[in-house]
Structures are given as structure tokens and as C-alpha cells.
Write a protein that holds these residues in place. Structure first.
Motif, PDB file in Angstrom:
ATOM      1  N   VAL A  44       0.789   5.656  -0.036  1.00 22.98           N
ATOM      2  CA  VAL A  44      -0.418   6.658   0.196  1.00 22.98           C
ATOM      3  C   VAL A  44      -0.014   7.603  -0.889  1.00 22.98           C
ATOM      4  CG1 VAL A  44       1.020   7.699   1.921  1.00 22.98           C
ATOM      5  CG2 VAL A  44      -1.675   7.808   1.841  1.00 22.98           C
ATOM      6  N   ARG A  45      -1.164   8.487  -1.358  1.00 24.24           N
ATOM      7  CA  ARG A  45      -1.060   9.672  -2.056  1.00 24.24           C
ATOM      8  C   ARG A  45      -2.166  10.483  -1.429  1.00 24.24           C
ATOM      9  NH1 ARG A  45       2.081   6.766  -3.425  1.00 24.24           N
ATOM     10  NH2 ARG A  45       2.816   6.088  -5.462  1.00 24.24           N
ATOM     11  N   ASP A  51      12.798  -2.923   5.143  1.00 24.46           N
ATOM     12  CA  ASP A  51      12.822  -2.147   3.811  1.00 24.46           C
ATOM     13  C   ASP A  51      13.962  -1.288   3.581  1.00 24.46           C
ATOM     14  OD1 ASP A  51      11.486  -0.892   1.483  1.00 24.46           O
ATOM     15  OD2 ASP A  51      10.029   0.096   2.783  1.00 24.46           O
ATOM     16  N   ILE A  83       1.888  11.811  11.437  1.00 22.25           N
ATOM     17  CA  ILE A  83       1.848  10.717  10.788  1.00 22.25           C
ATOM     18  C   ILE A  83       1.166   9.691  11.524  1.00 22.25           C
ATOM     19  CG2 ILE A  83       3.867   9.892  12.143  1.00 22.25           C
ATOM     20  CD1 ILE A  83       3.519   9.014   8.330  1.00 22.25           C
ATOM     21  N   ASN A 134       3.722   0.325   5.080  1.00 20.06           N
ATOM     22  CA  ASN A 134       4.883   0.899   5.243  1.00 20.06           C
ATOM     23  C   ASN A 134       4.658   1.681   6.772  1.00 20.06           C
ATOM     24  OD1 ASN A 134       6.821   0.778   3.126  1.00 20.06           O
ATOM     25  ND2 ASN A 134       4.865   1.448   2.167  1.00 20.06           N
ATOM     26  N   LEU A 135       5.795   1.412   7.546  1.00 11.61           N
ATOM     27  CA  LEU A 135       5.467   2.219   8.822  1.00 11.61           C
ATOM     28  C   LEU A 135       6.636   3.371   9.107  1.00 11.61           C
ATOM     29  CD1 LEU A 135       4.891  -0.431  11.767  1.00 11.61           C
ATOM     30  CD2 LEU A 135       3.140   1.198  10.530  1.00 11.61           C
ATOM     31  N   SER A 136       6.360   4.563   9.062  1.00 13.13           N
ATOM     32  CA  SER A 136       7.510   5.365   9.519  1.00 13.13           C
ATOM     33  C   SER A 136       8.045   5.322  10.859  1.00 13.13           C
ATOM     34  CB  SER A 136       6.866   6.843   9.523  1.00 13.13           C
ATOM     35  OG  SER A 136       6.425   7.169  10.539  1.00 13.13           O
ATOM     36  N   GLU A 191      13.305  -4.190  -5.133  1.00  9.19           N
ATOM     37  CA  GLU A 191      12.540  -3.264  -5.530  1.00  9.19           C
ATOM     38  C   GLU A 191      12.895  -2.291  -6.626  1.00  9.19           C
ATOM     39  OE1 GLU A 191      11.250  -0.945  -2.224  1.00  9.19           O
ATOM     40  OE2 GLU A 191      13.129  -0.179  -1.838  1.00  9.19           O
ATOM     41  N   GLY A 192      12.036  -1.588  -7.415  1.00  6.03           N
ATOM     42  CA  GLY A 192      12.455  -0.685  -8.395  1.00  6.03           C
ATOM     43  C   GLY A 192      13.058  -1.221  -9.588  1.00  6.03           C
ATOM     44  N   VAL A 193      12.614  -2.401  -9.952  1.00  2.00           N
ATOM     45  CA  VAL A 193      12.934  -3.249 -10.947  1.00  2.00           C
ATOM     46  C   VAL A 193      12.249  -2.499 -12.527  1.00  2.00           C
ATOM     47  CG1 VAL A 193      13.134  -5.496 -12.089  1.00  2.00           C
ATOM     48  CG2 VAL A 193      12.948  -5.392  -9.651  1.00  2.00           C
ATOM     49  N   ILE A 206       5.189  12.779   3.804  1.00  2.00           N
ATOM     50  CA  ILE A 206       5.380  11.859   4.968  1.00  2.00           C
ATOM     51  C   ILE A 206       6.449  12.496   5.650  1.00  2.00           C
ATOM     52  CG2 ILE A 206       6.188   9.535   5.491  1.00  2.00           C
ATOM     53  CD1 ILE A 206       3.389   9.349   4.857  1.00  2.00           C
ATOM     54  N   ALA A 243       1.002  -1.182   0.022  1.00  5.00           N
ATOM     55  CA  ALA A 243      -0.054   0.025  -0.044  1.00  5.00           C
ATOM     56  C   ALA A 243       0.870   1.303  -0.201  1.00  5.00           C
ATOM     57  CB  ALA A 243      -0.796  -0.047   1.505  1.00  5.00           C
ATOM     58  N   ARG A 264      15.925   0.425  -3.882  1.00  5.92           N
ATOM     59  CA  ARG A 264      16.295   0.421  -5.170  1.00  5.92           C
ATOM     60  C   ARG A 264      17.244   1.146  -5.795  1.00  5.92           C
ATOM     61  NH1 ARG A 264      11.569   3.337  -3.624  1.00  5.92           N
ATOM     62  NH2 ARG A 264      11.993   5.681  -4.130  1.00  5.92           N
ATOM     63  N   GLN A 274       5.716   6.127  14.076  1.00  9.91           N
ATOM     64  CA  GLN A 274       4.416   5.280  13.977  1.00  9.91           C
ATOM     65  C   GLN A 274       5.227   3.947  14.774  1.00  9.91           C
ATOM     66  OE1 GLN A 274       3.750   5.208   9.542  1.00  9.91           O
ATOM     67  NE2 GLN A 274       1.668   4.527  10.424  1.00  9.91           N
ATOM     68  N   GLU A 276       6.249  -3.053   6.703  1.00 15.72           N
ATOM     69  CA  GLU A 276       7.440  -2.546   6.039  1.00 15.72           C
ATOM     70  C   GLU A 276       8.107  -1.587   7.000  1.00 15.72           C
ATOM     71  OE1 GLU A 276       7.854  -1.906   1.922  1.00 15.72           O
ATOM     72  OE2 GLU A 276       6.819  -3.725   1.513  1.00 15.72           O
ATOM     73  N   ASP A 287       6.715  11.156  -0.685  1.00 17.49           N
ATOM     74  CA  ASP A 287       7.811  11.906  -0.255  1.00 17.49           C
ATOM     75  C   ASP A 287       7.674  13.334   0.055  1.00 17.49           C
ATOM     76  OD1 ASP A 287       9.188   9.383  -0.624  1.00 17.49           O
ATOM     77  OD2 ASP A 287       9.669   9.834  -2.672  1.00 17.49           O
TER      78      ASP A 287
HETATM   79  P1  C2E Z   1       9.166   2.475  -0.327  1.00 12.40           P
HETATM   80  O1  C2E Z   1       8.533   2.039   0.667  1.00 12.40           O
HETATM   81  O2  C2E Z   1      10.478   2.268  -0.770  1.00 12.40           O
HETATM   82  O3  C2E Z   1       8.010   2.505  -1.628  1.00 12.40           O
HETATM   83  C1  C2E Z   1       8.564   2.222  -3.010  1.00 12.40           C
HETATM   84  C2  C2E Z   1       8.517   3.233  -3.824  1.00 12.40           C
HETATM   85  O4  C2E Z   1       8.985   3.213  -4.931  1.00 12.40           O
HETATM   86  C3  C2E Z   1       7.117   3.908  -4.033  1.00 12.40           C
HETATM   87  O5  C2E Z   1       7.061   5.321  -4.189  1.00 12.40           O
HETATM   88  C4  C2E Z   1       6.887   3.427  -5.565  1.00 12.40           C
HETATM   89  O6  C2E Z   1       5.948   4.051  -6.307  1.00 12.40           O
HETATM   90  C5  C2E Z   1       8.474   3.473  -6.080  1.00 12.40           C
HETATM   91  N1  C2E Z   1       8.609   2.668  -7.344  1.00 12.40           N
HETATM   92  C6  C2E Z   1       8.096   1.274  -7.240  1.00 12.40           C
HETATM   93  N2  C2E Z   1       8.672   0.924  -8.459  1.00 12.40           N
HETATM   94  C7  C2E Z   1       9.450   1.618  -8.837  1.00 12.40           C
HETATM   95  C8  C2E Z   1      10.231   1.683 -10.120  1.00 12.40           C
HETATM   96  O7  C2E Z   1      10.282   0.757 -10.955  1.00 12.40           O
HETATM   97  N3  C2E Z   1      11.285   2.654 -10.217  1.00 12.40           N
HETATM   98  C9  C2E Z   1      11.037   3.621  -9.458  1.00 12.40           C
HETATM   99  N4  C2E Z   1      11.856   4.597  -9.888  1.00 12.40           N
HETATM  100  N5  C2E Z   1      10.263   3.728  -8.303  1.00 12.40           N
HETATM  101  C10 C2E Z   1       9.593   2.578  -8.143  1.00 12.40           C
HETATM  102  P2  C2E Z   1       5.972   6.176  -3.548  1.00 12.40           P
HETATM  103  O8  C2E Z   1       4.825   5.597  -3.647  1.00 12.40           O
HETATM  104  O9  C2E Z   1       6.400   7.539  -3.996  1.00 12.40           O
HETATM  105  O10 C2E Z   1       6.604   6.155  -1.955  1.00 12.40           O
HETATM  106  C11 C2E Z   1       7.933   6.879  -1.512  1.00 12.40           C
HETATM  107  C12 C2E Z   1       7.850   6.438  -0.008  1.00 12.40           C
HETATM  108  O11 C2E Z   1       6.947   7.022   0.846  1.00 12.40           O
HETATM  109  C13 C2E Z   1       8.034   5.091   0.117  1.00 12.40           C
HETATM  110  O12 C2E Z   1       8.966   4.327  -0.145  1.00 12.40           O
HETATM  111  C14 C2E Z   1       7.539   5.184   1.647  1.00 12.40           C
HETATM  112  O13 C2E Z   1       8.689   4.949   2.243  1.00 12.40           O
HETATM  113  C15 C2E Z   1       6.803   5.885   1.764  1.00 12.40           C
HETATM  114  N6  C2E Z   1       5.595   5.850   1.794  1.00 12.40           N
HETATM  115  C16 C2E Z   1       4.621   5.505   1.040  1.00 12.40           C
HETATM  116  N7  C2E Z   1       3.414   5.357   1.651  1.00 12.40           N
HETATM  117  C17 C2E Z   1       3.681   5.372   2.857  1.00 12.40           C
HETATM  118  C18 C2E Z   1       2.529   5.201   3.959  1.00 12.40           C
HETATM  119  O14 C2E Z   1       1.405   4.676   3.787  1.00 12.40           O
HETATM  120  N8  C2E Z   1       3.138   5.455   5.205  1.00 12.40           N
HETATM  121  C19 C2E Z   1       4.459   5.751   5.446  1.00 12.40           C
HETATM  122  N9  C2E Z   1       4.865   5.811   6.659  1.00 12.40           N
HETATM  123  N10 C2E Z   1       5.427   5.945   4.393  1.00 12.40           N
HETATM  124  C20 C2E Z   1       4.798   5.706   3.132  1.00 12.40           C
END
Ligand code: C2E
Ligand code: CA
Ligand code: CA
Length: 644
Positions: free
Chosen positions: A422-423, A540, A447, A478-480, A597-599, A438, A420, A564, A483, A510, A435
Motif C-alpha cells: 500500500v502507498r 513474513d 489499520i 500483508n496483515l498487521s 525477499e529484497g533480492v 502503517i 500488494a 531482507r 488486523q 502474509e 513504513d
Molecule cells: P514487507 O511486507 O517486508 O514488504 C516488502 C518491502 O520491501 C516493500 O516495502 C518493498 O517495496 C520492499 N522491497 C522489495 N524489493 C526490495 C529490494 O530489492 N530491496 C529493498 N531494499 N526493498 C525491497 P514497502 O512497500 O515500503 O513496504 C514496507 C512494509 O510495509 C512491508 O514490508 C509491510 O510490512 C508493510 N506494508 C506494506 N503494505 C501493507 C499493507 O497493505 N498492509 C499492512 N498491514 N502492511 C503493509
């Protein structure tokens, strides 16, 4: 006391002999006992009052004296003499007066001996002797007043209780009553002292809790909560007295390097030492608080900005001096941002943000320096403040949404779970990625409610997916850091799982490596509790933090996600490839599921599969998508199809 007075009377009667045999009517005897007890109860109640004015003492003495005399003459009546006993009036009256005087004296003494005077034990013993003597004198005066006409017969001899029996009953009853009274008062005393001890330790525990809630555990400095309170007061008093203060935001330069090179233990020692040195250089009325890893805030009353500059110089100098820690010489420096009140902000939040902005400016100037806040520094501070305010309302206004990114079994499926993400659908700025809010939410504590919402929504969605036939799918949330450390985490997880009737194993939490490795012992405890509940843990962004192998082995995690950053340049960068293959080998040894991740490319996909990654996640295989889209494209056997 009643039994004591009464038994004196009756033992006295047993010593009394007449040429005829004597007995005692049981009913009348009991009545005399009741009179003694009632008047004693009254007497004790009277001396238990807060005050004993003379009028009350006199009426009390009269009543109690009448009670004692009443007991005596009722006891005499239990003989049931025929013809009746005749009393010499003068002696009879004298006996009643003696009873009243003795009672009055006893009441007065008892009232005054309640306080703990010196020699109170001896005085109490003396009082008991006085009271005992008075009752004896009263008794024998009463007996002297009694005249038994010749030929008197004791009517109670036959049905009444004989003197021998009476003696036995009295002795046993009196001893029993005295023993019970003694035992009860000893127990009472014990209970009282136990209660007193408990009350003291409770007060201490409370104090300790308050202290813990307001102070940083490591450096013992005030924490952010206490700082904000002091800052609020400083603003009020500066307002009232037209005073001035400086708020300095300090960040250590080079702290992370020390931590990475020598470990958290040395880092912690360094922080304690830095706190100590700064503390020596500020006045006792100033507040120095620790607000983050290597961030400190100083709140100091100053007359002029120049004084703030002098103080900042002093702090720069003392933190620049090398530290001798754990047998090493360590060097750090400090960057300081200064906000003045009044002038650089009107409330706590604004002052802190402005001091923070000035601190970043000091860093940009090359570190090891201080910088006063200027309006140009916070071009986006107001924007940030506005964003915080908007974010505060975002949960209530349903502006947050979740997208789900699938995790695939390497190399290309099936899907084993989703993560999951969040946006924030902002009303004017459009879709904001995590980013960008959060970290802000983390800084402001928002948070926690946001995280709870994410958690609830993700659990609701996985329940829907599982009911739609995807029984083995797991949901990663994901947990910050905040949290993860929050006291309510375990309860929130438990309640949310129950609310959605979910098995704990359908959930994966995570947490980043740096969160897990910061304060490892506390982390282990939280992770163990989650693990015991049956919830799965994923580490993570692995590879970016500082992991001790020793701890990694003890972490009850089931998954490692390779950051990634290492995947990005995999094809070109041989160093990254080496790191990834080392992480995979490590994970296999520790029996962990390895996720990359990030494949984004086929090359990465093939390479990672060859290295032995168990799962892949990335744009190549599946972007984050809405729940509806996910349900549309996910086939029952976990294969992702083209959207129709
Ligand atoms: P994260 O946990 O490392 O999440 C993976 C991030 O990599 C996600 O960005 C995802 O969209 C992105 N990603 C996935 N596949 C690829 C890829 O192939 N290439 C690239 N360049 N990026 C990819 P997103 O959604 O912008 O989230 C960024 C960070 O924000 C997350 O990193 C996570 O740390 C945090 N985050 C997101 N949702 C939540 C949440 O509900 N709660 C908390 N505490 N943190 C969150
Ligand atoms: Ca993640
Ligand atoms: Ca990640």
C-alpha cells in the motif's frame, strides 16, 4: 378450584337418598359445573390483583358466593323434580349468606397468603380446610332448605345420568383435573427456577464480557479502552474542580532481551509481576493500564508535579529490584515519561502522545529514569497528530493506492504471484511509503478500515488478473498484528472472497513471524481457521522474531519469507549466509515454500538459488508497480517483459 367445589356438591348429592330413584339432567349438570368454574376463575383473578380494598373484597365475596350458591341450586335443578322442590326461605337465604361469607373469607385469606409469610404452608392448609368446611356447610344448609313434596318424581331418572355413573365421572374428572393442575404448577415452578438460573448466568456472562473487553487478559489491568474512558473522566473532573493529574507512560527497559533469552512464557510472568508491583504502589483511585507489550500507563491524581516525581521514583525503585521467576533472577528497569494536566495537552490523544514523547526522552537519557514532558520534545508530535487526522480521511478520499510486486520462481521466473503493497498519495506530502503510516495506523486502530480497503482492492485486482488469463497467479496481502487479531478478520476474508467470486487458494496472507509467534495458541487458532477456509499463509520477515520450532511445525503455513535483512549482506557476511542456509533447510524439512525477499543483485540471485530458495522477490527482478503496468508487462505465460 371450580371442579373441586362442584364435585363436593355432587358427591354430597350422591350421599343424599330419597325413597325414589334419582338421576341428573346432563345439560343442567354441566351448566352447574360451568358456574362453579366461572366463579372460581373470577375469584382467582380478583386475588391476583395488586390490591384488594374492602369494597372490592365485598363485591367479590357477593359475586363468588352467588356463584357457589348458583352452582348448588342449578345442580339441584338437574334433578328435574315434579312437582318442583320447595325451599324454606330462611334456610335458603342463610345458605346464600354462608356462601358469601365463606367466599369473602377465602378471598381474603388467599390474597394475604400470596406473600411468603412464616408458616405459610400450614396457613394455606388451614385456609383450605376453612374454605372446604364453608362449602360443606353451605351445601347442607341448602339441602336442609330443600323440601320434596310427597309423590315427587325425578324427571331426570330416565334420560338423565344415573347416580352410579355420575359418581365415577366426578371422581375421575376431579382427580384428573387436580393432577393436571398439580403437574402444571410443578412444571411452572421448575421453568421459573430454570429461567432464574439462566438469567443469573446470562448476567454473569455479560459481566465477564464487559470485563474482558475492558481489561488486559494477561495482567488483568485495564486496557487502552478503559484507560481512555478514565482519562476522559479525569479531564472533566480536573476541569470542574480545578484539579490536577499526571499521566505517566512507562516502558520496560530490557524486556525484549528477557523474552528472547527465556521465551514468552517467562516474559509473560515478568509482566504480571511488574504489574503487581506497580499496583501495590499506587492508590486505589489511580488507574494503571497495560497499553502494549511492555508498556504501561498510570493515571494518578496529584497536587504538584513534585508528587508525580515522587511516585515515578517509587515505581523506578520497585521495578529495578530483581525478580525471582521460574528459578531465575531477572532484572529490568523502567523509562517513564510524565505529562501533566493541565498544561501538557488538552485532550486524551495529545496527553498520551506527549507522555510517550517524554518517555522516549527518558530512554534517550540512558533509561531507568523519568522525564517530564517539555514542548521541545514534541516538535513532530503535532505533525503526527495532523497526519493521523489526514489518515482518518484517506480511505474515504481514495488517497490510498496499491502497488504490486511480483514473486518469481527462482532464479528468474515465471511469476507465480504478486504482493500488494500500500502507498498513500497525500495531497501535500506526495507519495508516503507504508513504513511511515502503517505503524501510526496500527497505534490508532485505523489499520482496520485501511486493511479492509487494501484487502478488497487486492482481491478485486487479482480477480481482474485471473480473468485476463493469469489463472494461477496468487495475491499476497500483508496483515498487521492488530488486523490479524481483530475479531472480524475471518468474516472479512470470507465476505471479500465471495464478493469477488475468488477461490480462497488465490489468496496468500502474509503475517510477520513476530505476529504469528506472539500468543501462539491464539495465533494457531486463527491460522487454522484461515487454513481450513483454503486461504494460504506466509510467514513474513522470517528470522527477525523469536520462533519456537515446536510451534513452527504446527503452524498451518505454506510459505516462509526470509527477511531482507539477511539477504542484504549475503555476499559479504558469512553469518547471514549460514542463517539463510539454515532457514532454507528448515523450510524444506517442514515442506514450506521458501521465498527470499529484497533480492537486488545477480550475486544474491545466484547464491539464493544455489541454497535452494524456491522463490525470489526484489528490485532486481521486479519493482512494485501499478496494476496497469503489471498487466502491460506480464505475458500470459508469466514472464515479465520490458514495458512497451
Ligand atoms: P514487507 O511486507 O517486508 O514488504 C516488502 C518491502 O520491501 C516493500 O516495502 C518493498 O517495496 C520492499 N522491497 C522489495 N524489493 C526490495 C529490494 O530489492 N530491496 C529493498 N531494499 N526493498 C525491497 P514497502 O512497500 O515500503 O513496504 C514496507 C512494509 O510495509 C512491508 O514490508 C509491510 O510490512 C508493510 N506494508 C506494506 N503494505 C501493507 C499493507 O497493505 N498492509 C499492512 N498491514 N502492511 C503493509
Ligand atoms: Ca510482506
Ligand atoms: Ca518482508
Amino acid at each position: 378450584m371450580g371442579t373441586g367445589i362442584w364435585s363436593m356438591h355432587f358427591v354430597g348429592m350422591l350421599a343424599f337418598s330419597l325413597p325414589i330413584s334419582l338421576g341428573y339432567d346432563p345439560m343442567i349438570t354441566v351448566l352447574s359445573l360451568l358456574i362453579a368454574i366461572a366463579s372460581s376463575a373470577f375469584a382467582l383473578w380478583l386475588v391476583g390483583q395488586n390490591e384488594l380494598p374492602v369494597s372490592r373484597l365485598i363485591s367479590g365475596a357477593v359475586l363468588m358466593g352467588a356463584g357457589v350458591a348458583g352452582m348448588h341450586y342449578t345442580g339441584m335443578a338437574a334433578l328435574r323434580m315434579t312437582p318442583g322442590i320447595s325451599y324454606v326461605p330462611s334456610l335458603f337465604i342463610l345458605s346464600v349468606i354462608i356462601a358469601m361469607l365463606a367466599s369473602g373469607a377465602a378471598l381474603w385469606i388467599a390474597f394475604h397468603l400470596r406473600r411468603l409469610l412464616p408458616m405459610v404452608r400450614q396457613m394455606r392448609a388451614g385456609a383450605a380446610v376453612v374454605m372446604g368446611l364453608a362449602i360443606v356447610v353451605m351445601h347442607y344448609t341448602g339441602m336442609a332448605a330443600a323440601q320434596f313434596p310427597l309423590g315427587s318424581v325425578c324427571g331426570a331418572v330416565r334420560e338423565g345420568v344415573s347416580a352410579g355413573w355420575l359418581a365415577l365421572v366426578i371422581i375421575i374428572a376431579t382427580l384428573a383435573v387436580l393432577a393436571i393442575a398439580l403437574i402444571i404448577s410443578v412444571l411452572d415452578l421448575r421453568l421459573e427456577s430454570r429461567t432464574a438460573i439462566l438469567a443469573v448466568s446470562l448476567a454473569e456472562a455479560n459481566q465477564e464480557l464487559t470485563y474482558l473487553a475492558l481489561h488486559d487478559a494477561l495482567t488483568k489491568l485495564p486496557n487502552r479502552v478503559l484507560l481512555e474512558d478514565r482519562l476522559g473522566r479525569a479531564i472533566q473532573s480536573a476541569e470542574r474542580e480545578h484539579g490536577r493529574f499526571a499521566l505517566m507512560f512507562m516502558d520496560l527497559d530490557g524486556f525484549k532481551a528477557v523474552n528472547d533469552a527465556y521465551g514468552h512464557h517467562v516474559g509473560d510472568l515478568l509482566l504480571i509481576e511488574v504489574a503487581h508491583r506497580i499496583g501495590l504502589n499506587v492508590r486505589s483511585q489511580d488507574t494503571i493500564a497495560r497499553v502494549g507489550g511492555d508498556e504501561f500507563v498510570l493515571l494518578a491524581e496529584v497536587a504538584e508535579p513534585a508528587d508525580a516525581a515522587t511516585l515515578a521514583d517509587k515505581i523506578l525503585a520497585v521495578t529495578r529490584d530483581p525478580f525471582q521467576l521460574a528459578g531465575r533472577e531477572l532484572r529490568v528497569s523502567t523509562s517513564i515519561g510524565i505529562a501533566m494536566y493541565p498544561g501538557n495537552g488538552s485532550d486524551q490523544e495529545e496527553l498520551l502522545i506527549n507522555a510517550d514523547a517524554a518517555m522516549y526522552h527518558a530512554k534517550a537519557l540512558g533509561r531507568n529514569t523519568y522525564c517530564f514532558f517539555e514542548a521541545s520534545m514534541n516538535a513532530n508530535v503535532h505533525e503526527q497528530l495532523q497526519l493521523v487526522q489526514d489518515l482518518r480521511a484517506a480511505v474515504d478520499r481514495n488517497q490510498l493506492i496499491l502497488q504490486y510486486q511480483p514473486k518469481f520462481t527462482a532464479p528468474n521466473g515465471p511469476v507465480i504471484g504478486v504482493e500488494a503493497l500500500v502507498r498513500w498519495r497525500h495531497p501535500t506530502r506526495g507519495l508516503i511509503p507504508p513504513d511511515q503510516f502503517i505503524p501510526l495506523a496500527e497505534k490508532t486502530g485505523l489499520i482496520v478500515p485501511i486493511g479492509e480497503w487494501v484487502f478488497d482492492e487486492a482481491c478485486r485486482q487479482i480477480a481482474v488478473l485471473r480473468n485476463a488469463g493469469h489463472h494461477d497467479l496468487t495475491m499476497a496481502v500483508n496483515l498487521s498484528a492488530l488486523q490479524f487479531r481483530h475479531a472480524c478478520l475471518i468474516r472479512t476474508v470470507q465476505e471479500t472472497l465471495e464478493r469477488h467470486l475468488l477461490e480462497p487458494s488465490s489468496l496468500m496472507l502474509e503475517i510477520t513471524e513476530s505476529t504469528a509467534m506472539h500468543d501462539v495458541d491464539a495465533s494457531l487458532q486463527i491460522l487454522q481457521q484461515l487454513h481450513d477456509m483454503g486461504v494460504r499463509i506466509s510467514i513474513d520477515d522470517f528470522g527477525t522474531g523469536y520462533s519456537s520450532l515446536l510451534y513452527l511445525k504446527r503452524l498451518p503455513a505454506s510459505e516462509l519469507k526470509i527477511d531482507r535483512g539477511f539477504i542484504r549482506d549475503l555476499a559479504r557476511d558469512t553469518e547471514d549466509a549460514a542463517i539463510v542456509s539454515a532457514i532454507v533447510a528448515l523450510g524444506q524439512t517442514l515442506n514450506l515454500n521458501i521465498v527470499a525477499e529484497g533480492v537486488e543483485t545477480r550475486a544474491q540471485q545466484e547464491f539464493l538459488t544455489r541454497l535452494g530458495c524456491d522463490c525470489l522477490q526484489g528490485f532486481l527482478l521486479g519493482h512494485p508497480m501499478s496494476a496497469d503496468d503489471l498487466i502491460d508487462v506480464l505475458s500470459p505465460d508469466g514472464v515479465l517483459q520490458e514495458a512497451t
